[in-house]
Each structure stands twice: as structure tokens, then as C-alpha cells.
Design a protein around this motif. Structure first.
Motif, PDB file in Angstrom:
ATOM      1  N   ALA A  38       0.824  -1.213   0.000  1.00 17.52           N
ATOM      2  CA  ALA A  38       0.000   0.000   0.000  1.00 17.52           C
ATOM      3  C   ALA A  38       0.856   1.260   0.000  1.00 17.52           C
ATOM      4  N   ASP A  39       2.066   1.175   0.574  1.00 20.24           N
ATOM      5  CA  ASP A  39       2.947   2.339   0.685  1.00 20.24           C
ATOM      6  C   ASP A  39       4.388   1.847   0.607  1.00 20.24           C
ATOM      7  N   PRO A  40       5.079   2.088  -0.515  1.00 16.90           N
ATOM      8  CA  PRO A  40       6.442   1.564  -0.690  1.00 16.90           C
ATOM      9  C   PRO A  40       7.440   2.039   0.358  1.00 16.90           C
ATOM     10  N   SER A  41       7.123   3.109   1.090  1.00 13.10           N
ATOM     11  CA  SER A  41       8.031   3.579   2.136  1.00 13.10           C
ATOM     12  C   SER A  41       7.776   2.899   3.473  1.00 13.10           C
ATOM     13  N   ALA A  42       6.735   2.071   3.558  1.00 12.10           N
ATOM     14  CA  ALA A  42       6.366   1.410   4.809  1.00 12.10           C
ATOM     15  C   ALA A  42       6.830  -0.047   4.772  1.00 12.10           C
ATOM     16  N   GLY A  43       6.429  -0.802   5.803  1.00  9.74           N
ATOM     17  CA  GLY A  43       6.740  -2.226   5.858  1.00  9.74           C
ATOM     18  C   GLY A  43       7.694  -2.611   6.957  1.00  9.74           C
ATOM     19  N   TYR A  44       8.385  -1.629   7.553  1.00  9.88           N
ATOM     20  CA  TYR A  44       9.256  -1.938   8.689  1.00  9.88           C
ATOM     21  C   TYR A  44       8.440  -1.871   9.984  1.00  9.88           C
ATOM     22  N   ASP A  45       9.057  -2.236  11.090  1.00  9.24           N
ATOM     23  CA  ASP A  45       8.351  -2.286  12.373  1.00  9.24           C
ATOM     24  C   ASP A  45       7.767  -0.913  12.707  1.00  9.24           C
ATOM     25  N   PRO A  46       6.458  -0.816  12.936  1.00 12.11           N
ATOM     26  CA  PRO A  46       5.851   0.499  13.191  1.00 12.11           C
ATOM     27  C   PRO A  46       6.295   1.141  14.497  1.00 12.11           C
ATOM     28  N   ARG A  47       6.894   0.362  15.407  1.00 14.49           N
ATOM     29  CA  ARG A  47       7.386   0.939  16.659  1.00 14.49           C
ATOM     30  C   ARG A  47       8.892   1.239  16.612  1.00 14.49           C
ATOM     31  N   LEU A  48       9.490   1.135  15.440  1.00 12.17           N
ATOM     32  CA  LEU A  48      10.937   1.320  15.343  1.00 12.17           C
ATOM     33  C   LEU A  48      11.377   2.671  15.904  1.00 12.17           C
ATOM     34  N   VAL A  49      10.742   3.745  15.487  1.00 14.59           N
ATOM     35  CA  VAL A  49      11.163   5.076  15.938  1.00 14.59           C
ATOM     36  C   VAL A  49      10.959   5.231  17.439  1.00 14.59           C
ATOM     37  N   ALA A  50       9.801   4.830  17.935  1.00 15.35           N
ATOM     38  CA  ALA A  50       9.527   4.974  19.364  1.00 15.35           C
ATOM     39  C   ALA A  50      10.524   4.173  20.199  1.00 15.35           C
ATOM     40  N   ARG A  51      10.869   2.975  19.741  1.00 16.66           N
ATOM     41  CA  ARG A  51      11.810   2.141  20.500  1.00 16.66           C
ATOM     42  C   ARG A  51      13.220   2.728  20.442  1.00 16.66           C
ATOM     43  N   PHE A  52      13.621   3.155  19.243  1.00  9.34           N
ATOM     44  CA  PHE A  52      14.978   3.667  19.076  1.00  9.34           C
ATOM     45  C   PHE A  52      15.169   5.044  19.716  1.00  9.34           C
ATOM     46  N   GLU A  53      14.123   5.843  19.781  1.00  9.08           N
ATOM     47  CA  GLU A  53      14.249   7.143  20.454  1.00  9.08           C
ATOM     48  C   GLU A  53      14.718   6.972  21.886  1.00  9.08           C
ATOM     49  N   ARG A  54      14.301   5.892  22.515  1.00 10.43           N
ATOM     50  CA  ARG A  54      14.647   5.653  23.910  1.00 10.43           C
ATOM     51  C   ARG A  54      15.948   4.881  24.063  1.00 10.43           C
ATOM     52  N   LEU A  55      16.247   3.997  23.104  1.00 15.26           N
ATOM     53  CA  LEU A  55      17.395   3.106  23.270  1.00 15.26           C
ATOM     54  C   LEU A  55      18.691   3.627  22.662  1.00 15.26           C
ATOM     55  N   LEU A  56      18.613   4.281  21.510  1.00 17.59           N
ATOM     56  CA  LEU A  56      19.850   4.660  20.822  1.00 17.59           C
ATOM     57  C   LEU A  56      20.733   5.600  21.647  1.00 17.59           C
ATOM     58  N   PRO A  57      20.180   6.613  22.311  1.00 14.75           N
ATOM     59  CA  PRO A  57      21.065   7.454  23.121  1.00 14.75           C
ATOM     60  C   PRO A  57      21.783   6.669  24.220  1.00 14.75           C
ATOM     61  N   LEU A  58      21.088   5.751  24.868  1.00 19.69           N
ATOM     62  CA  LEU A  58      21.710   4.941  25.915  1.00 19.69           C
ATOM     63  C   LEU A  58      22.806   4.054  25.346  1.00 19.69           C
ATOM     64  N   CYS A  59      22.508   3.396  24.220  1.00 18.90           N
ATOM     65  CA  CYS A  59      23.481   2.474  23.633  1.00 18.90           C
ATOM     66  C   CYS A  59      24.685   3.222  23.076  1.00 18.90           C
ATOM     67  N   ALA A  60      24.450   4.372  22.440  1.00 17.63           N
ATOM     68  CA  ALA A  60      25.552   5.144  21.886  1.00 17.63           C
ATOM     69  C   ALA A  60      26.493   5.619  22.991  1.00 17.63           C
ATOM     70  N   ALA A  61      25.930   6.049  24.108  1.00 21.13           N
ATOM     71  CA  ALA A  61      26.755   6.559  25.203  1.00 21.13           C
ATOM     72  C   ALA A  61      27.612   5.470  25.837  1.00 21.13           C
ATOM     73  N   ARG A  62      27.181   4.223  25.725  1.00 22.13           N
ATOM     74  CA  ARG A  62      27.891   3.121  26.379  1.00 22.13           C
ATOM     75  C   ARG A  62      28.607   2.204  25.386  1.00 22.13           C
ATOM     76  N   GLY A  63      28.588   2.562  24.127  1.00 21.54           N
ATOM     77  CA  GLY A  63      29.282   1.754  23.125  1.00 21.54           C
ATOM     78  C   GLY A  63      28.648   0.401  22.882  1.00 21.54           C
ATOM     79  N   ILE A  64      27.344   0.322  23.055  1.00 27.02           N
ATOM     80  CA  ILE A  64      26.630  -0.941  22.851  1.00 27.02           C
ATOM     81  C   ILE A  64      26.143  -1.017  21.406  1.00 27.02           C
ATOM     82  N   ARG A  65      26.478  -2.093  20.739  1.00 26.82           N
ATOM     83  CA  ARG A  65      25.983  -2.300  19.386  1.00 26.82           C
ATOM     84  C   ARG A  65      24.570  -2.877  19.447  1.00 26.82           C
ATOM     85  N   VAL A  66      23.712  -2.459  18.511  1.00 25.80           N
ATOM     86  CA  VAL A  66      22.328  -2.921  18.461  1.00 25.80           C
ATOM     87  C   VAL A  66      22.124  -3.750  17.201  1.00 25.80           C
ATOM     88  N   ILE A  67      21.557  -4.938  17.373  1.00 24.21           N
ATOM     89  CA  ILE A  67      21.224  -5.812  16.247  1.00 24.21           C
ATOM     90  C   ILE A  67      19.735  -6.113  16.335  1.00 24.21           C
TER      91      ILE A  67
END
Length: 430
Positions: A51-80
Motif C-alpha cells: 500500500a505504501d512503498p516507504s512502509a513495511g518496517y516495524d511500526p514501533r521502530l522510531v519509538a523504540r529507538f528514540e529511547r534506546l539509541l542514546p543509551l546504547c551510543a553513550a555506552r558503546g553498545i551495538r544494536v542488532i
């Protein structure tokens, strides 16, 4: 490295955010894995992408990463993570943009190649039914379960975040363990150890008592504050699983044994893209509070083919409900169900009344399957019509019509799958 600490920060797309934040903040992790994809999840993602070629990834990706990426970046944690779902490249671009807005400058590596819809044979048999794939309905998705070998090139770019589509759940863990510990991906013993660690962690809170809890039989403390697990894995393949002190839940011999057998139909031969796992000699021993050692997994040669999850259009589902209150509520709800069943004779429909005899309120639930949307909407209309067509006192009608994506499986030769890695944004870490 001699030992890697890897955390299980999500077990499905709807998992909580807070336990992963705690792991990132206090767990002293090397890697945090977010396993957010299931067979139906990716098929629905493919549906959104159509329905939308720009969609199809996890719809909570941004909400989850907004909270996790700053923490992981500050501590050198890789995310998979497999939050790329049906559109990993779009997920990678969104993640890189988000990291830029957060001022993090992270590099994102995206693994593609699992989408094999144009490479499968529609006449090939489905593993579940033996019928040709195309006989089930219009095929809308086909995603191969990639393994550690296909994830490894993304890890070797030095990216801070690795995003995939469909990969085998344990492989999300096996790949970073192999990369950090220097394991040979053709070493069946090493792959067995990594796969056991991944299989235990892949469902996150299931290992720490979430799916284990059963009051009076299997009591779990602090379930409302359930902590998620991590594993310490050595280069020799020793695995110890635990959780953060002060978090709810528990890690015990019992919770580990239950998760160890989760989804395993044959403990002597559990196939993954990385190894055929034999769990019969595994030992599970508590080594401290909320700490369990797991050893003895045996590995044999990996399967010659990749498993493929195939989604097809399987019709439409109608769900509707109406409540009845006061004296005789159940009798009126049952009568309403009889009315709907008579009017929908010939339709695949069922009626259930929720609420015991004498209850002050009962609810009629109607569920039906239909070949097309219009027929499904007729079912919902019949329930809505009960408002004034009797019996008395009906209210609170809710209806929903959804398309059904069926799932079957097949196999594909490994050489028919062409994985690739795309690096987006930022700068790679050391």
C-alpha cells in the motif's frame, strides 16, 4: 575477546521498552538484540509495503529507538535487530535520520536479500500441507530465514546498528557472538553454543518468568516490573544467563528448561540456518541467584536449504460484539446469537456468549471468515442491526473487518538467495 555479554531486549514487536532501557543503562552489555519479527508480522509488513512503498518496517521502530539509541551510543553498545521486517532499507534510512536528529551520528548497516518472492517456485509444495504454494491463494510474501553468515558482513562494517529483515531468531545472537569471539561459522560446536544462547534470549521476558508464570504452581515475583535477560558467553562456548539485580521475574533452572524447548519439535535435530542443534546432552545448573549455566549443546551440519515463510491472501475476517445487561442478560445474548446464526446461514460463523448465567452483563461475540471484504461487512452489519431488531437492551456494538494473511513454509536452495549489506549514515565505530 574471551567473553561477550549480550542482552535480549525484545521478544516480539509489541514488547515493552523499559526492560531494554534498563539492560542498556545498567547491564554493561557488548551487544543488545531486539527480536521483533514473526511470520505473520512480516507478512503484514509486506501488506503495508504494497500500500505504501516507504512502509513495511516495524511500526514501533522510531519509538523504540528514540529511547534506546542514546543509551546504547553513550555506552558503546551495538544494536542488532530485525525491525527492518518487510522493508529493511527504509528502516535503515529512518534509523539514520533519527540518529542524526538525536545528534548521535551513528552508522547503520542493513542486511537485505531475504525477500525471495520472485525466486520461489509457486508449484513447490508447502511443508505444512504438501499442496503447491500457489494453491493456497495469491502469494504476497516469501522471506528466507537468513543466518549468521549473512549477518556477519554487516557486523564487520563496524556499524553501531545492524538492521535485518527475516533472519532466524537465534542467528541475531549467534552472529555477533561469533564475530566478537572469533568463531568459525562452520564450527558446529561453536554454532551450537551460540544458537543455544540465542534461543534462550530471543523471547526476552519468557526466559525471566513472563510466559512461565502460573499463580500457585509457578509463582514469579515482581511480574509487573519484569526484567529482561542477558547472557555471558565465553570463547569456549560456555553460556550463563541472568538478569539485572532488582528487576522483577526470575531466572531459574525451570525457566531455562522451559524456554530451551520452546518451539523445538525435535530436541535431537533442531534446524537453524547455522547448525542442526542437538539438545539431548544439555545440562542446566543454577550457579547463583537468578543465574543459570547452560552447557553441552551438540551441533551437526547446517541444513542445505533455507526455510522460507510464505504469506498468501486467505480471505477476510469479521469480528463483532454486542453487550446485554440486567436480568436475563445471558438469555438475551444467546437469543441474539441464534438470530445472527439464522440470518447468516451458509456463512462460516460462530457465536460465543461471554458471561455466566445470572451475570449482570454478558457479551455476544460473533466471528466469521469470508472470501471477500463485502461478505465480511455483511456479518458486522447483522450484529449492528441487533440494536433495534432485538432482543431488548443491546448496546456497545464494536465491529472490525480485517484481511487474513495465511502463512505456509517451503525450502529454497541457498544459492538462490543473494544477501547484501548497505551502510547508511554517520561513521563506523572502531
Amino acid at each position: 575477546m574471551d567473553c561477550v555479554r549480550i542482552g535480549g531486549g525484545a521478544g516480539f514487536a509489541g514488547d515493552r521498552f523499559e526492560p531494554a532501557e534498563a539492560l542498556a543503562r545498567d547491564g554493561e552489555l557488548d551487544d543488545l538484540v531486539l527480536e521483533c519479527l514473526a511470520e505473520r508480522t512480516i507478512a503484514l509488513g509486506q501488506q503495508r509495503r504494497l500500500a505504501d512503498p516507504s512502509a513495511g518496517y516495524d511500526p514501533r521502530l522510531v519509538a523504540r529507538f528514540e529511547r534506546l539509541l542514546p543509551l546504547c551510543a553513550a555506552r558503546g553498545i551495538r544494536v542488532i535487530t530485525n525491525m527492518g521486517a518487510a522493508n529493511p532499507l527504509a528502516a535503515g534510512r529512518v534509523t539514520a535520520d533519527l540518529a542524526g536528529r538525536l545528534g548521535l551520528g551513528l552508522t547503520v548497516a542493513v542486511v537485505t536479500g531475504d525477500d525471495v518472492l520472485d525466486r520461489i517456485d509457486p508449484s513447490a509444495p508447502a511443508l505444512e500441507t504438501g499442496r503447491p504454494l500457489a494453491a493456497h491463494g495469491e502469494l504476497v510474501s516469501a522471506n528466507a530465514y537468513l543466518g549468521a553468515e549473512q549477518i556477519m558482513p554487516a557486523l564487520e562494517t563496524g556499524a553501531h546498528v545492524v538492521l535485518t529483515g527475516r533472519v532466524a531468531d537465534p542467528s541475531l545472537f549467534t552472529a555477533p557472538l561469533a564475530q566478537r569471539l572469533g568463531w568459525d561459522l562452520r564450527d558446529a560446536s561453536a554454532m551450537a553454543a551460540g544458537t543455544v544462547a540465542g534461543h534462550l534470549l530471543e523471547c526476552a521476558g519468557q526466559l525471566t518468568g513472563g510466559y512461565f508464570a502460573d499463580p500457585g504452581r509457578k509463582d514469579v515475583p515482581g511480574l509487573a516490573e519484569l526484567g529482561f535477560p542477558y547472557a555471558d558467553v565465553t570463547a569456549d562456548g560456555d553460556v550463563e544467563v541472568s538478569k539485572l539485580p532488582g528487576t522483577g521475574g526470575l531466572v531459574s533452572r525451570a525457566t531455562v528448561r522451559e524456554q530451551l524447548l520452546y518451539e523445538v519439535t525435535d530436541p535431537a535435530a533442531y534446524p537453524t540456518p547455522d547448525v542442526t542443534l542437538d539438545l539431548r546432552e544439555v545440562t542446566v545448573a543454577e550457579t547463583g541467584p537468578d543465574r543459570v549455566a547452560v552447557r553441552g549443546a551438540v551441533g551437526r551440519a547446517r541444513p542445505e536449504k533455507f526455510k522460507v515463510s510464505v504469506g498468501y491472501r486467505a480471505g477476510w475476517r469479521a469480528e463483532a460484539g454486542i453487550s446485554y445487561a440486567g436480568p436475563g442478560a445471558r438469555a438475551r445474548a444467546e437469543l441474539a446469537g441464534d438470530v445472527v446464526l439464522r440470518r447468516l446461514a451458509g456463512t462460516r460463523v460462530r457465536a460465543d456468549v461471554l458471561g455466566a448465567e445470572g451475570s449482570p452483563e454478558c457479551r455476544l461475540r460473533i466471528a466469521a471468515s469470508a472470501a471477500d471484504r463485502a461478505a465480511a461487512e455483511v456479518v458486522c452489519h447483522e450484529v449492528e442491526a441487533l440494536y433495534t431488531n432485538g432482543p431488548a437492551g443491546g448496546g456497545g456494538v464494536r465491529t472490525a473487518v480485517t484481511e487474513v494473511i495465511g502463512i505456509v513454509s517451503t525450502l529454497i536452495d541457498r544459492d538462490r538467495v543473494e544477501p547484501a549489506v548497505t551502510v547508511i549514515g554517520g561513521h563506523a565505530c572502531g
